[in-house]
Scaffold this active site. Sequence first.
Site, short mmCIF file in Angstrom:
data_model
loop_
_atom_site.label_atom_id
_atom_site.label_comp_id
_atom_site.label_asym_id
_atom_site.label_seq_id
_atom_site.Cartn_x
_atom_site.Cartn_y
_atom_site.Cartn_z
N GLY A 8 0.83 -1.21 0.00
CA GLY A 8 0.00 0.00 0.00
C GLY A 8 0.86 1.25 0.00
O GLY A 8 1.94 1.25 0.60
N ASP A 31 0.01 0.94 8.84
CA ASP A 31 -0.44 0.05 9.93
C ASP A 31 0.53 -0.03 11.11
O ASP A 31 0.16 -0.47 12.19
CB ASP A 31 -0.67 -1.37 9.39
CG ASP A 31 -1.94 -1.48 8.56
OD1 ASP A 31 -2.60 -0.45 8.34
OD2 ASP A 31 -2.26 -2.60 8.11
N ARG A 72 -4.97 -3.94 9.52
CA ARG A 72 -5.31 -5.32 9.16
C ARG A 72 -5.09 -6.31 10.32
O ARG A 72 -6.02 -6.93 10.80
CB ARG A 72 -4.44 -5.74 7.97
CG ARG A 72 -4.69 -7.12 7.46
CD ARG A 72 -3.83 -7.41 6.27
NE ARG A 72 -4.29 -6.69 5.09
CZ ARG A 72 -5.31 -7.07 4.32
NH1 ARG A 72 -5.98 -8.16 4.63
NH2 ARG A 72 -5.65 -6.39 3.27
N ASP A 125 5.65 -5.53 5.77
CA ASP A 125 6.10 -6.91 6.00
C ASP A 125 6.11 -7.75 4.72
O ASP A 125 7.01 -8.57 4.52
CB ASP A 125 5.28 -7.59 7.11
CG ASP A 125 3.78 -7.43 6.92
OD1 ASP A 125 3.36 -6.71 5.99
OD2 ASP A 125 3.02 -8.04 7.68
N ASP A 138 2.92 -2.03 11.75
CA ASP A 138 3.09 -3.37 12.35
C ASP A 138 4.40 -4.07 11.98
O ASP A 138 4.52 -5.28 12.13
CB ASP A 138 1.87 -4.26 12.01
CG ASP A 138 1.62 -4.35 10.50
OD1 ASP A 138 2.38 -3.76 9.72
OD2 ASP A 138 0.65 -5.03 10.11
N THR A 166 4.60 1.43 6.36
CA THR A 166 3.21 0.98 6.41
C THR A 166 2.44 1.90 7.34
O THR A 166 2.93 2.23 8.42
CB THR A 166 3.03 -0.47 6.91
OG1 THR A 166 1.63 -0.68 7.18
CG2 THR A 166 3.78 -0.80 8.17
N ARG A 212 0.89 -4.90 -5.24
CA ARG A 212 1.04 -5.99 -4.26
C ARG A 212 1.52 -7.25 -4.97
O ARG A 212 1.08 -8.36 -4.67
CB ARG A 212 -0.28 -6.22 -3.53
CG ARG A 212 -0.72 -5.05 -2.67
CD ARG A 212 -1.82 -5.42 -1.72
NE ARG A 212 -2.32 -4.27 -0.98
CZ ARG A 212 -1.78 -3.78 0.11
NH1 ARG A 212 -0.69 -4.32 0.60
NH2 ARG A 212 -2.32 -2.74 0.72
O1 F6P Z 1 -1.17 -1.24 3.67
C1 F6P Z 1 -1.98 -1.34 4.78
C2 F6P Z 1 -3.41 -1.20 4.41
O2 F6P Z 1 -3.71 0.15 4.34
C3 F6P Z 1 -4.30 -1.96 5.39
O3 F6P Z 1 -4.58 -1.26 6.54
C4 F6P Z 1 -5.49 -2.27 4.53
O4 F6P Z 1 -6.14 -3.43 4.98
C5 F6P Z 1 -4.89 -2.49 3.20
O5 F6P Z 1 -3.71 -1.76 3.15
C6 F6P Z 1 -5.78 -2.09 2.05
O6 F6P Z 1 -5.18 -2.51 0.88
P1 F6P Z 1 -5.60 -2.10 -0.59
O7 F6P Z 1 -5.01 -0.75 -0.85
O8 F6P Z 1 -4.98 -3.15 -1.43
O9 F6P Z 1 -7.08 -2.04 -0.64
#
Ligand code: F6P
Length: 343
Positions: free
Chosen positions: A10, A126, A170, A102, A128, A124, A71
Amino acid sequence: MRIGVLTGGGDAPGLNAAIRAIVKKSEKYGYEVIGICRGWAGLLNLDTMDLKYKDIKDIIRRGGTILKTSRTNPMKLEDGIKRTCENFKKLGLDALIAIGGDDTLSVAAALSEAGLNVVGIPKTIDYDVPGTEFTIGFDTAVNTSMRLIENLKDTAESHDRVFVVEIMGRHAGWIALYSGLAAGADLILIPEEPFSIKEVTEFVKKKIEREGKGPIIIVVAEGALIKDYKGPITKDATVDQFGHVRLGGIGEFLAKEISKATGAETRACAPAHAIRGGPPTVRDRFISTRLGLAAVDLVKERKYGYMVALKGTEIVHVPLSEVTRKTKTVDKKLYEEAKVFFE
Ligand code: F6P
């Protein structure tokens, strides 16, 4: 020396600050920098762009990533790691700086094992990634989330409503906890501590009995788990190349349950990706810059297989193999501390 740089997973505010710093420091050392576009997909498809400081010196204030991201997981593709290694050579790279969370860093660790010269930078929203007190984007995301929760508080107050705000996160509830606490939320629900619907509806009932009608603000991390439910609430059954489902919907779900059980007028709001964009905060610009500079120094020292990380005020080096072993979740003690506000 020719260095490749990529951003994976992301996007996050502060990525451009790190890219800018990498290019600046590299030019100072007389190194060339090649941008690898769309994360690992760029290495698999030889999709690159030139990076010159004169062209990008102003990107520090922009959210997102000028390199674009994806991704893509080479480990899930036939010959993915082999092709990545071959293309690294084809591009004439001496080293690669991979900026990611990660997932991206787990690929970096595998490539490092396979013999590539890789350095990692933690990113991130997040928060994490273990081994570091800073991940690119978290600070901006929590500040944006806090402001959005406060906006909802104004309207909740005016209408005496219950609001359930679903915030990204997440596996870890860092964003929900930080922003919820800072915005004065009445209850914060995180993936680290599964809850029952009854606990939440009883909380709302009691609060209304004690204090009259609303407003009540409940912040829930998108990955929060309901006891006796199999896994988190998802948008659909699809998974990405890292095996992640698309989360979302727990806020709406809880709002309905609250309204059904208590009769209170309840609304849900999920800012979702809106907290991942926008201009980075000072901290995200400053520390991302320091990490970018430090990553180039690691390349100069030929110290590969490490992630640059923040420890206190110092930049340290953590082996990539350690970083990808587990997820940094919210400490139980920290969540217990916050619970004094959930009464
Ligand atoms: O990268 C982290 C995150 O923002 C998470 O919190 C979330 O679940 C995910 O990415 C969303 O991913 P995407 O942009 O692929 O919808």
